[in-house]
Design an enzyme around this catalytic site. Structure first.
Site, PDB file in Angstrom:
ATOM      1  N   HIS A  32     -40.363  -3.894   8.410  1.00  0.00           N
ATOM      2  CA  HIS A  32     -39.706  -4.962   9.219  1.00  0.00           C
ATOM      3  C   HIS A  32     -38.266  -4.724   9.407  1.00  0.00           C
ATOM      4  O   HIS A  32     -37.803  -4.104   8.384  1.00  0.00           O
ATOM      5  CB  HIS A  32     -40.164  -6.496   8.630  1.00  0.00           C
ATOM      6  CG  HIS A  32     -39.844  -6.418   7.274  1.00  0.00           C
ATOM      7  ND1 HIS A  32     -40.646  -6.116   6.167  1.00  0.00           N
ATOM      8  CD2 HIS A  32     -38.555  -6.875   6.489  1.00  0.00           C
ATOM      9  CE1 HIS A  32     -40.162  -6.504   5.022  1.00  0.00           C
ATOM     10  NE2 HIS A  32     -38.956  -6.952   5.154  1.00  0.00           N
ATOM     11  N   CYS A  71     -41.302 -13.266  -6.083  1.00  0.00           N
ATOM     12  CA  CYS A  71     -41.178 -12.005  -6.320  1.00  0.00           C
ATOM     13  C   CYS A  71     -39.416 -11.537  -6.006  1.00  0.00           C
ATOM     14  O   CYS A  71     -38.882 -12.522  -5.253  1.00  0.00           O
ATOM     15  CB  CYS A  71     -41.848 -11.183  -5.325  1.00  0.00           C
ATOM     16  SG  CYS A  71     -41.967 -11.312  -3.498  1.00  0.00           S
TER      17      CYS A  71
END
Length: 633
Positions: A67, A184
């Site tokens: 991305h 995360c």
């Protein structure tokens, strides 16, 4: 967010031909370009590779989500690709990737790429759904599967919200109920995959669960005090720091976020049956000691140091450049209004530079001892700066304050729970400040003042040979890992000198700035002069490195170094060391901590500074071009 609103069937690739990671990226980008969703494929690929250099977007389980958010994108798009044979995408689990979702977001699209990543992650946690996508024969079938799954997911979320409201009205003490937090480091895919894995497994087990996500958009579905209080246990599946004080007295299971994805049933069972240590927010319970023990001493020290430096750098860059600009107006007289204004807001006793050492020390301390350590750390740093103990004294103050608070937490861990409230508002501030300040004032400040004065005096009286050698070392270090620990060590040393030695302080800054500018410029030169040694994509990416290098953004070289570390780093270190040494040979002073070519005119020898960079870059570029093997056609 509805994923199919961003997908276009004409861009889907149901049988990808690529066999390598870069080939897969190129194939997906080509599809975006054909469908007029991007206007600059070269720039878009550079941004994709820049993201990949941070960590692979191959999230595991056969899925990759490259991305980028850039002005090269015309319209937010997700292009889907399926490789039937699988591609080694350097995924986090080391397995081949089969399904690809390339997310392209325009520059002004807020956080649409992050929202898309989160939405995709929630859907793709379902292995049955993933298998259905792999079996899809047409683009229309893929879109239809996503629409059906999205509708199913939305219905489940609505049902969950209704159930939450019902629980809030009537919470049963006998109910099997656990709470969890997932997080995360990047706050994207794994955060939400762990969330959905835990929720799905809890539903199968007949266990009520509430999951808070600490993702890139901030904390969502934040746990309430009531939910934490009535939960049988707490699961913290996280690879980064989350707010833990609220779990004081609860049995908390701390585990990597990957366990939340792969071992949800095991985690839920352990939480239900109390198979976790009790968390003590102020006392440093057993589970905290166990976690700390898994981290090496160097890793912990480096993390704490970087926390201080990262918070200090905005003061360094903003204050340093404005202070350097003020020197230009000083020639008009010290009564000049612009000079006085810039000096007041950037340097002296009132401006940004006045905060450097206190901020550094405070946030080092906070990384070690949490919020109670911030105040004694900042005051210790201020005392170091006031006593001319310098940058080294600030480092000492930060680590001292952090460990003083850790010690105080252990000392007061045996106090009755009824006294917990006075620890953070009375005991830690008063005793933390007293111990830290007392040790800095009577012991450490005199020691570090002597060291700092000796260091600066030594630097100011270095013979030419020694100065050149130091410049060679600092310049070379800037190119070793291009933004990593070695690079930061050299830059931190130069900042320490920069903040301590008066108007001569730009000597070491000239060396590290020159050393940091060489790698991207050298790569740009090599890709221009030795075209047969680079792929077409690398040649295009190399052009942008001229701009990055001139701007003192060493990180522009990282994608090249990741692909060919030996040749790129080896040649870059040689040229950067030469450039750093030349700045000291010619006694070049750059009184600004950042800016590259944009602050050259502030130096005492701008032409010689540029010559240093040019010579270092040419040497590196030639070595790289002659050393690197030709590209196989």
């Amino acid at each position: 967010m509805k994923i199919t609103d961003l997908m276009i069937e004409s861009a889907m690739l149901l049988d990808m031909k690529a066999t390598t990671k870069e080939g897969a990226i190129d194939e997906l980008i080509t599809s975006l370009e054909k469908n007029n969703r991007i206007n600059d494929p070269q720039l878009f690929k550079e941004m994709i590779l820049k993201r990949e250099a941070q960590s692979s977007t191959g999230i595991g389980d056969g899925i990759a989500m490259p991305h980028a958010k850039t002005k090269a994108v015309n319209e937010a798009t997700v292009v889907f690709g399926h490789s039937k044979k699988g591609i080694d995408y350097k995924a986090l689990d080391g397995q081949p990737s089969y399904l690809f979702f390339m997310i392209a977001a325009p520059e002004g699209a807020a956080d649409v790429h992050l929202q898309t990543l989160a939405a995709l992650s929630r859907l793709l946690i379902d292995h049955d759904f993933v298998e259905q996508i792999k079996q899809a024969g047409t683009a229309h079938e893929v879109a239809q599967l996503f629409n059906e799954k999205q509708a199913e997911h939305d219905a489940e979320e609505k049902k969950e919200a209704e159930a939450k409201n019902a629980h809030a009205l009537k919470a049963s003490s006998e109910e099997q109920f656990v709470v969890a937090v997932t997080a995360c480091p990047t706050g994207i895919a794994h955060t939400y995959m762990a969330e959905d894995a835990l929720k799905k497994k809890a539903k199968e087990m007949g266990v009520a669960i509430r999951v808070e996500t600490n993702g890139s958009e901030g904390a969502k579905h934040v746990l309430t005090k009531d939910e934490i209080a009535r939960a049988a246990g707490v699961i913290v599946a996280a690879d980064k720091k989350v707010e833990m004080a609220r779990f004081d007295g609860k049995k908390v299971l701390q585990t990597p976020v990957s366990d939340g994805i792969r071992k949800p049933e095991e985690l839920i069972n352990k939480a239900l049956h109390g198979q976790a240590p009790v968390y003590h927010a102020e006392g440093g319970g057993a589970e905290e000691s166990e976690q700390v023990g898994k981290e090496s001493v160097w890793s912990k020290v480096y993390k704490d140091l970087m926390n201080g430096i990262s918070h200090m750098l905005p003061f360094v860059v903003g204050g340093g450049i404005l202070l350097a600009i003020s020197f230009l107006f000083e020639h008009l007289g010290k009564d000049n209004t612009i000079f006085q204004m810039l000096s007041a807001i950037a340097g002296g006793d009132t401006g940004a530079f006045h905060f450097l050492i206190p901020i550094l020390a405070g946030f080092i301390a906070m990384s070690i001892g949490d919020r109670p350590a911030l105040m004694p750390g900042m005051v210790g740093g201020f005392l170091a700066a006031s006593a001319n103990a310098g940058f080294l004294g600030g480092l000492a103050a930060g680590f001292l304050a952090g460990w003083v608070i850790i010690l105080l937490k252990k000392v007061f861990s045996g106090l009755p729970r009824t006294l917990d409230g006075i620890k953070p508002i009375l005991l830690y501030p008063v005793l933390g400040l007293l111990v830290t300040g007392g040790l800095m004032y009577h012991i450490l400040n005199p020691i570090f003042k002597w060291i700092n004065t000796g260091l600066i005096g030594g630097l100011n009286h270095l013979g030419t040979g020694n100065a050149v050698l130091l410049g060679v070392v600092l310049g070379g270090m800037m190119a070793v890992d291009m933004g990593g620990p070695v690079n930061k060590a050299a830059y931190t040393f130069a900042i320490g000198v920069f903040t301590s030695s008066g108007n001569e302080n730009g000597l070491m800054m000239a060396a590290v700035m020159a050393g940091g500018m060489v790698p991207p410029i050298a790569i740009a030169l090599a890709s221009s002069l030795f075209k047969h040694k680079f792929t077409e994509e690398e040649r295009k990416a190399g052009i942008t490195n001229y701009v990055l290098g001139l701007s003192f953004i060493t990180e522009g070289a990282i994608p090249f170094a990741a692909a060919d570390p030996l040749h790129i780093i080896g040649s870059s270190v040689i040229g950067a060391a030469i450039a750093g040494g030349l700045t000291q040979l010619w006694n070049i002073n750059i009184p600004a901590p950042h800016g590259g070519i944009f602050v050259v005119l502030l130096g005492n020898h701008p032409i010689l500074f540029l010559v240093s960079i040019i010579i270092g870059s040419i040497v590196s570029g030639l070595i790289l071009g002659l050393w690197k093997k030709p590209v196989k056609q």
